[in-house]
Write an enzyme that holds these catalytic residues in place. Sequence first.
Site, short mmCIF file in Angstrom:
data_model
loop_
_atom_site.label_atom_id
_atom_site.label_comp_id
_atom_site.label_asym_id
_atom_site.label_seq_id
_atom_site.Cartn_x
_atom_site.Cartn_y
_atom_site.Cartn_z
N GLY A 10 0.78 -1.09 -0.01
CA GLY A 10 0.09 0.10 -0.08
C GLY A 10 0.91 1.11 -0.01
O GLY A 10 1.50 1.51 0.88
N PHE A 11 0.65 2.10 -0.87
CA PHE A 11 1.41 3.24 -0.96
C PHE A 11 0.77 4.67 -1.33
O PHE A 11 0.96 5.58 -2.16
CB PHE A 11 2.46 3.25 -2.40
CG PHE A 11 3.90 3.77 -2.29
CD1 PHE A 11 4.48 3.88 -1.24
CD2 PHE A 11 4.28 4.44 -3.49
CE1 PHE A 11 5.90 4.23 -1.16
CE2 PHE A 11 5.42 5.33 -3.22
CZ PHE A 11 6.36 4.97 -1.83
N GLY A 15 2.00 4.80 3.61
CA GLY A 15 3.03 4.02 2.99
C GLY A 15 4.03 4.98 2.21
O GLY A 15 5.27 4.54 2.59
N GLU A 128 1.37 -0.84 16.69
CA GLU A 128 1.44 0.26 17.31
C GLU A 128 0.42 1.31 16.65
O GLU A 128 -0.48 2.30 17.19
CB GLU A 128 2.61 1.00 17.48
CG GLU A 128 2.65 2.35 18.39
CD GLU A 128 2.27 2.11 20.02
OE1 GLU A 128 1.26 2.77 20.22
OE2 GLU A 128 3.11 1.47 20.42
N GLY A 133 -2.71 6.70 16.27
CA GLY A 133 -1.91 7.47 15.55
C GLY A 133 -0.46 7.39 16.18
O GLY A 133 0.22 6.34 16.38
N LYS A 204 -10.75 0.55 16.99
CA LYS A 204 -9.39 0.92 17.80
C LYS A 204 -9.57 0.43 19.15
O LYS A 204 -8.74 -0.54 19.90
CB LYS A 204 -9.13 2.29 17.86
CG LYS A 204 -8.78 2.86 16.45
CD LYS A 204 -8.65 4.49 16.56
CE LYS A 204 -8.44 4.91 14.98
NZ LYS A 204 -8.65 6.23 15.00
#
Length: 328
Positions: A10-11, A15, A128, A133, A204
């Site tokens: 994934g970029f 990414g 993490e 974030g 989350k």
Amino acid sequence: MATIKAAILGFGTVGQGIYHILNEKREELKNKLGIELEVAKILVTDASRERVPGTAHLMTTSIDDVLAEPGMQVVFEAIVNEEPAFSYLKRAVEHKCHVITANKVMFAKRGLELQDLAKANGVFVGYEATTAGGVPVIKTMKNILLVNDVSRIQGVLNGTCNYILTKMRAQGWSFETALKEAQSLGYAEADPYNDVSGQDAFKKLMILSALAFGEQPDWADVEVIGIDSISAEQVREACENGLRYRHVAEVEKLADGKIIAKVGPQLVDKEHPLYPVDDVFNAVALETNYIGTLTLVGPGAGMYPTASVMVEDYAEIIGKRAGFVVTI
């Protein structure tokens, strides 16, 4: 000097952030770890579009190409949905690669399974970046849980919701006006459903529950309420009474061992640890038996906060294998 080959799956925003940080920190990581890291493959859906100059030769659309690369040892995953992310990481783990993910949707559902598989294959999983974030809640909780028991977790886990509620209070804006501003600043997606409905915070929270208690409540039993029904009038009234709306995700282990959770707007007063947390910041308050209540606050999203904790996970994993602690 030994070289470790890594792949980025994934970029998009995250990414690309990983790629930039790995390049910017290349010498520092090499000096601290004694290992050269080489990004050898970047998995994308369209390899004809070069997103970052100088990366065209690294791009592929095939996970087979990634895993066939000689010496591949670390996979950074920044794909959006559960699939194909889980299938790719499962194959990577079975290929004896360490994996580092930012994928909360996948990890909330399949994280425990992935960690068990990694343990069986002698590799590590870094996650993490799945929760809050740039707030180092996962590694902090892992350390705390060595000695302490966590009985309850309360968190502001979605920066978009927190930004909207902050602007409704500080500027007197309606929900709709605050949402439009959040979208214009890139804090909210064009389709903000996952954020404002509470689903993002719920995923989350389930990751934190699995870490703190080794299990999750039954998802169907968790009430999840968003913030889209809160009016400017309600926010103003709360403010006049010294209270603030926060979108709170909380999970608690009761004395009988039952785990209960809920996600939704709450009114908090000045004594509450989440009261001062404004704008796009995230916060997690952990109630423990020895330390008491510990609150962690930091930026909840973005290219560099998320990517940086993924690179920190990499440094921690390599340090563990070599038997030392690394800070970057």
